[in-house]
Design a protein around this motif. Structure first.
Motif, short mmCIF file in Angstrom:
data_model
loop_
_atom_site.label_atom_id
_atom_site.label_comp_id
_atom_site.label_asym_id
_atom_site.label_seq_id
_atom_site.Cartn_x
_atom_site.Cartn_y
_atom_site.Cartn_z
N ARG A 82 0.82 -1.21 0.00
CA ARG A 82 0.00 0.00 0.00
C ARG A 82 0.85 1.26 0.00
O ARG A 82 1.92 1.28 0.61
N THR A 93 -10.19 8.07 1.28
CA THR A 93 -11.38 7.55 0.62
C THR A 93 -11.02 6.99 -0.75
O THR A 93 -11.49 5.92 -1.14
N THR A 96 -9.27 3.62 -0.36
CA THR A 96 -10.25 2.56 -0.06
C THR A 96 -11.00 2.16 -1.33
O THR A 96 -11.17 0.98 -1.61
N ARG A 97 -11.43 3.15 -2.10
CA ARG A 97 -12.15 2.88 -3.34
C ARG A 97 -11.25 2.14 -4.33
O ARG A 97 -11.67 1.18 -4.97
N GLN A 99 -8.69 0.20 -3.67
CA GLN A 99 -8.50 -1.17 -3.22
C GLN A 99 -9.73 -2.02 -3.54
O GLN A 99 -9.60 -3.17 -3.96
N ARG A 100 -10.92 -1.46 -3.36
CA ARG A 100 -12.15 -2.18 -3.68
C ARG A 100 -12.23 -2.46 -5.19
O ARG A 100 -12.57 -3.56 -5.62
#
Length: 134
Positions: A82, A93, A96-97, A99-100
């Motif tokens: 990461r 944010t 996180t997006r 990674q999703r």
């Protein structure tokens, strides 16, 4: 949202990104570059090129030729994983997006691979005779 270009600087010169990506902000562009570097490094190694000598040169709005940020591959290749903790909530944010989306893309890639194998198997079967009409 602004359009960012991710040009690749190598020892051979600058490989321009003519397409670019529309992203929320420069933090998101940085995270995109960081997420891309490990996979692109593998591709470069397969081509016999040294990823440690490469850098993403990020340009974008309002002047598409203005350098906004440079992300050396050696900064990320040494610490594959990461990116460091983002400095802003917007960057967190976006991380996180991202990674999703990576998880979703991997699942889609696997599904496409299965579909391709199924299609290849169908195409490999000899055609069956059609019943006569008439």
């Amino acid at each position: 949202m602004p359009l960012y270009h991710f040009h690749l600087r190598t020892p051979d010169g600058l490989e321009r990104d003519e397409t670019g990506l529309v992203l929320r902000d420069l933090d998101a562009a940085y995270l995109e570059a960081c997420a891309t570097i490990p996979g692109l490094s593998v591709d470069l190694l397969r081509e016999g090129r040294d990823p440690m000598a490469c850098t993403f040169v990020i340009t974008g709005a309002p002047d598409p030729d203005r350098i906004l940020l440079e992300v050396p591959f050696d900064e990320r290749v040494r610490h594959i994983g990461r990116p460091t903790t983002p400095a802003s909530p917007a960057a967190a944010t976006a991380l996180t997006r991202a990674q999703r989306l990576i998880v979703e893309l991997r699942a889609e890639h696997a599904a496409l691979g299965r579909n391709l194998r199924d299609l290849q198997a169908l195409l490999a079967k000899p055609p069956t005779a059609s019943p006569p009409t008439g």
